[in-house]
Design a protein around this motif. Sequence first.
Motif, PDB file in Angstrom:
ATOM      1  N   LYS A   1      21.006 -28.595 -22.281  1.00  0.00           N
ATOM      2  CA  LYS A   1      21.620 -29.566 -21.370  1.00  0.00           C
ATOM      3  C   LYS A   1      23.101 -29.307 -21.194  1.00  0.00           C
ATOM      4  O   LYS A   1      23.817 -29.052 -22.162  1.00  0.00           O
ATOM      5  CB  LYS A   1      21.429 -30.993 -21.914  1.00  0.00           C
ATOM      6  CG  LYS A   1      20.196 -31.695 -21.422  1.00  0.00           C
ATOM      7  CD  LYS A   1      20.247 -33.182 -21.770  1.00  0.00           C
ATOM      8  CE  LYS A   1      19.140 -33.914 -21.087  1.00  0.00           C
ATOM      9  NZ  LYS A   1      19.133 -35.334 -21.400  1.00  0.00           N
TER      10      LYS A   1
ATOM     11  N   GLN B   1      16.684 -37.923 -16.123  1.00  0.00           N
ATOM     12  CA  GLN B   1      15.520 -37.280 -15.499  1.00  0.00           C
ATOM     13  C   GLN B   1      15.707 -35.766 -15.513  1.00  0.00           C
ATOM     14  O   GLN B   1      16.728 -35.252 -15.061  1.00  0.00           O
ATOM     15  CB  GLN B   1      15.362 -37.780 -14.067  1.00  0.00           C
ATOM     16  CG  GLN B   1      14.159 -37.191 -13.362  1.00  0.00           C
ATOM     17  CD  GLN B   1      14.107 -37.586 -11.898  1.00  0.00           C
ATOM     18  OE1 GLN B   1      15.030 -38.215 -11.386  1.00  0.00           O
ATOM     19  NE2 GLN B   1      13.048 -37.219 -11.227  1.00  0.00           N
ATOM     20  N   GLN B   2      14.721 -35.063 -16.048  1.00  0.00           N
ATOM     21  CA  GLN B   2      14.827 -33.615 -16.143  1.00  0.00           C
ATOM     22  C   GLN B   2      14.599 -32.991 -14.783  1.00  0.00           C
ATOM     23  O   GLN B   2      13.577 -33.234 -14.133  1.00  0.00           O
ATOM     24  CB  GLN B   2      13.795 -33.101 -17.149  1.00  0.00           C
ATOM     25  CG  GLN B   2      14.020 -31.678 -17.570  1.00  0.00           C
ATOM     26  CD  GLN B   2      13.119 -31.264 -18.721  1.00  0.00           C
ATOM     27  OE1 GLN B   2      12.428 -32.088 -19.302  1.00  0.00           O
ATOM     28  NE2 GLN B   2      13.114 -29.994 -19.043  1.00  0.00           N
ATOM     29  N   GLN B   3      15.539 -32.180 -14.323  1.00  0.00           N
ATOM     30  CA  GLN B   3      15.468 -31.644 -12.965  1.00  0.00           C
ATOM     31  C   GLN B   3      14.639 -30.371 -12.872  1.00  0.00           C
ATOM     32  O   GLN B   3      14.240 -29.982 -11.777  1.00  0.00           O
ATOM     33  CB  GLN B   3      16.884 -31.392 -12.453  1.00  0.00           C
ATOM     34  CG  GLN B   3      17.693 -32.670 -12.319  1.00  0.00           C
ATOM     35  CD  GLN B   3      18.607 -32.648 -11.118  1.00  0.00           C
ATOM     36  OE1 GLN B   3      18.379 -31.958 -10.136  1.00  0.00           O
ATOM     37  NE2 GLN B   3      19.696 -33.395 -11.216  1.00  0.00           N
TER      38      GLN B   3
ATOM     39  N   LYS C   1      11.278 -28.590 -14.720  1.00  0.00           N
ATOM     40  CA  LYS C   1      10.187 -28.756 -15.687  1.00  0.00           C
ATOM     41  C   LYS C   1       9.505 -27.420 -15.912  1.00  0.00           C
ATOM     42  O   LYS C   1       9.155 -26.740 -14.939  1.00  0.00           O
ATOM     43  CB  LYS C   1       9.205 -29.816 -15.199  1.00  0.00           C
ATOM     44  CG  LYS C   1       9.844 -31.196 -15.133  1.00  0.00           C
ATOM     45  CD  LYS C   1       8.878 -32.277 -14.730  1.00  0.00           C
ATOM     46  CE  LYS C   1       9.589 -33.636 -14.699  1.00  0.00           C
ATOM     47  NZ  LYS C   1       8.702 -34.723 -14.249  1.00  0.00           N
TER      48      LYS C   1
ATOM     49  N   GLU D   1      13.200 -30.187  -8.527  1.00  0.00           N
ATOM     50  CA  GLU D   1      13.214 -31.288  -7.568  1.00  0.00           C
ATOM     51  C   GLU D   1      14.280 -31.127  -6.480  1.00  0.00           C
ATOM     52  O   GLU D   1      14.043 -31.451  -5.322  1.00  0.00           O
ATOM     53  CB  GLU D   1      13.460 -32.610  -8.308  1.00  0.00           C
ATOM     54  CG  GLU D   1      12.295 -33.062  -9.191  1.00  0.00           C
ATOM     55  CD  GLU D   1      11.059 -33.357  -8.369  1.00  0.00           C
ATOM     56  OE1 GLU D   1       9.935 -33.042  -8.833  1.00  0.00           O
ATOM     57  OE2 GLU D   1      11.204 -33.888  -7.245  1.00  0.00           O
ATOM     58  N   ASN D   2      15.442 -30.644  -6.852  1.00  0.00           N
ATOM     59  CA  ASN D   2      16.594 -30.661  -5.949  1.00  0.00           C
ATOM     60  C   ASN D   2      16.561 -29.483  -4.988  1.00  0.00           C
ATOM     61  O   ASN D   2      16.692 -28.323  -5.379  1.00  0.00           O
ATOM     62  CB  ASN D   2      17.874 -30.623  -6.793  1.00  0.00           C
ATOM     63  CG  ASN D   2      19.119 -30.943  -5.987  1.00  0.00           C
ATOM     64  OD1 ASN D   2      19.142 -30.767  -4.773  1.00  0.00           O
ATOM     65  ND2 ASN D   2      20.147 -31.412  -6.663  1.00  0.00           N
TER      66      ASN D   2
ATOM     67  N   TYR E   1      20.779 -26.220 -14.725  1.00  0.00           N
ATOM     68  CA  TYR E   1      19.783 -27.174 -15.204  1.00  0.00           C
ATOM     69  C   TYR E   1      18.651 -26.334 -15.770  1.00  0.00           C
ATOM     70  O   TYR E   1      18.040 -25.535 -15.045  1.00  0.00           O
ATOM     71  CB  TYR E   1      19.272 -28.050 -14.064  1.00  0.00           C
ATOM     72  CG  TYR E   1      20.333 -28.926 -13.447  1.00  0.00           C
ATOM     73  CD1 TYR E   1      21.141 -28.454 -12.425  1.00  0.00           C
ATOM     74  CD2 TYR E   1      20.523 -30.239 -13.880  1.00  0.00           C
ATOM     75  CE1 TYR E   1      22.110 -29.249 -11.850  1.00  0.00           C
ATOM     76  CE2 TYR E   1      21.490 -31.048 -13.311  1.00  0.00           C
ATOM     77  CZ  TYR E   1      22.281 -30.547 -12.295  1.00  0.00           C
ATOM     78  OH  TYR E   1      23.241 -31.348 -11.724  1.00  0.00           O
TER      79      TYR E   1
END
Lengths: 114, 114
Positions: free
Chosen positions: A44, B1-3, B5, B26-27, B103
């Motif tokens: 992180k 929230q983990q971006q 996975k 996601e992004n 990330y």
Amino acid sequence: EAGVTQFPSHSVIEKGQTVTLRCDPISGHDNLYWYRRVMGKEIKFLLHFVKESKQDESGMPNNRFLAERTGGTYSTLKVQPAELEDSGVYFCASNPGGRSYEQYFGPGTRLTVT
Amino acid sequence: QQQVKQSPQSLIVQKGGISIINCAYENTAFDYFPWYQQFPGKGPALLIAIRPDVSEKKEGRFTISFNKSAKQFSLHIMDSQPGDSATYFCAASKAPDNFNKFYFGSGTKLNVKP
């Protein structure tokens, strides 16, 4: 060319004590990042320096963590006072800036708070 | 929230087999998708990376497949060797001029059996 170096490689401290981690980026790299990996989870983001300025501190967990980058060269990350949940591996990475995407990682400091 | 996975968490493959690790994000602003390889006691090192303008990139036995519409990318290791045994992390970031913090996924521990 030397890579990113971190010191110490491993630190074991008691809850409530203070620890300072050091990172020496690749010479000439303006961007310096701190990351942390806790308990086998994802790595992180903690914070990002551009030269000596903090560009992004959004990942710092709380005000027990203080990062500095003296003269835009090496960086220190101080944890005071340390808590059990601060245990993990702290990575430093650097990047030359400009249009370069790649980040070069150091070997990490494994911090254990007992 | 983990971006980002990542799956699977661990993987065992016989020598000569194909190792496949998957990641989803996601992004849609992410512009760079690297894979890092980490050996015990070492820092993560860049293995291979892709930008979203191509669907596949190959370097030796390592291939990234990228599916922009599904927001997924994967690492394929062909003819897996015991020396490939390591932890693999996928990551995503925005462009360097948007201060490209990474990330990361949670990592996949690969064990290639002789």
